[in-house]
Design an enzyme around this catalytic site. Structure first.
Site, PDB file in Angstrom:
ATOM      1  N   LYS A   8       0.925  -0.532  -0.199  1.00  0.00           N
ATOM      2  CA  LYS A   8       0.303   0.185  -0.062  1.00  0.00           C
ATOM      3  C   LYS A   8       0.603   1.085  -0.094  1.00  0.00           C
ATOM      4  CE  LYS A   8      -4.066   1.685   2.061  1.00  0.00           C
ATOM      5  NZ  LYS A   8      -4.643   2.119   1.170  1.00  0.00           N
ATOM      6  N   CYS A 101      -2.810  10.473  -6.231  1.00  0.00           N
ATOM      7  CA  CYS A 101      -3.309  10.167  -5.430  1.00  0.00           C
ATOM      8  C   CYS A 101      -4.642  11.057  -5.720  1.00  0.00           C
ATOM      9  CB  CYS A 101      -2.576  10.141  -4.136  1.00  0.00           C
ATOM     10  SG  CYS A 101      -4.183   9.953  -2.764  1.00  0.00           S
TER      11      CYS A 101
END
Length: 283
Positions: A8, A101
């Site tokens: 992650k 992101c």
């Protein structure tokens, strides 16, 4: 059947991420499409020291797969600090820099700010420890044709090993008509669109970035496909468009790790039916 283990995305320090609820999956799109998802996770993670710890590295490399650490620092200094630490850890096969992101309040998507993206890549690729391991970059989805060329031209300047196309499409809004509110809490309900909703956008980005990298003299940069992979057919289509490998996100959330073997088996069956023995024969 998974080929690589990707951590992650990590920040320098651990953080809880955005308020709950922040992820919704299993949004049906029909029998032949990957289910859709929307999220505004806000990068919840344990911090870089967890992902590069001897305990994590030993456990994840015990599966016999390359282990890649993903970095998504909240500043350039954070990314450089994490890069320096991760590059010096034995057992980590590579680094992925997340420039895409869309879910951090107050932080713009770096891959859309080409001047900033170039400055970041310049700083990262001149880091003293940069050459220790391969480095890849995760991109946001592009929509206008000039953006593909601009992004590829910048990427071609630097010694990166691969690019990932694509991250989620930012700022989608799902409304619950019964509760009369957004289905997720952060950012006023706006989140990144993923899964089957984005596959065609992902295919276009894979194809265009592959072509543009070649035009700018960098066909050696591998393109990794991501966005809506839930079947062997999905993987086959991405490889046809130029992907060297694919990542699986929404389907993994929905189905679990068993999806990797199933997708690989379905892809193998397609290749056998068409008479292919290698993905390079049709990529």
């Amino acid at each position: 059947a998974a080929g690589v283990i990707l951590a992650k995305s990590a920040t320098l320090k651990a953080q809880d991420g955005n308020p709950l609820p922040r992820f919704v999956n299993k949004i049906p799109l029909g029998d032949d499409a990957c289910q859709g998802s929307v999220n505004s996770e806000g990068l919840p993670n344990h911090g870089i020291d967890y992902y590069i710890s001897s305990e994590a590295v030993e456990k994840l490399t015990s599966y016999g797969k390359p282990y890649i650490v993903s970095l998504s620092g909240l500043s350039l200094d954070d990314n450089l600090e994490m890069l320096g630490r991760a590059m010096q850890v034995d057992g980590i096969a590579g680094i992925e820099l997340n420039l895409a992101c869309p879910n951090i309040p107050g932080k713009p998507t770096m891959a859309y700010d080409f001047e900033q993206m170039e400055k970041v890549l310049e700083a990262v690729t001149t880091h003293p420890h940069f050459s220790a391991k391969p480095l890849g970059v995760k991109l946001a989805p592009y929509f206008d044709m000039p953006f593909f060329d601009t992004a590829a031209k910048i990427l071609a300047k630097f010694k990166i090993s691969y690019v990932v196309c694509i991250n989620t499409i930012g700022n989608a809004l799902f409304v619950d008509p019964e509760k009369e509110c957004a289905v997720i809490a952060p950012k006023g309900g706006y989140g990144g669109l993923g899964g089957g909703y984005v596959k065609q956008t992902a295919l276009a980005n894979i194809r265009m970035i592959s072509l543009k990298l070649a035009e700018h003299g960098r066909p050696d940069i591998d393109v990794i496909g991501a966005g809506g992979v839930a079947s062997g057919t999905d993987a086959f289509e991405m490889i046809l468009c130029g992907a060297k490998a694919v990542q699986v996100g929404t389907c993994h959330w929905t189905e679990g790790a068993g999806c990797f073997a199933r997708i690989a088996s379905e892809l193998e069956a397609i290749m056998k039916r068409k008479g292919y023995t290698s993905i390079e024969e049709f990529r």
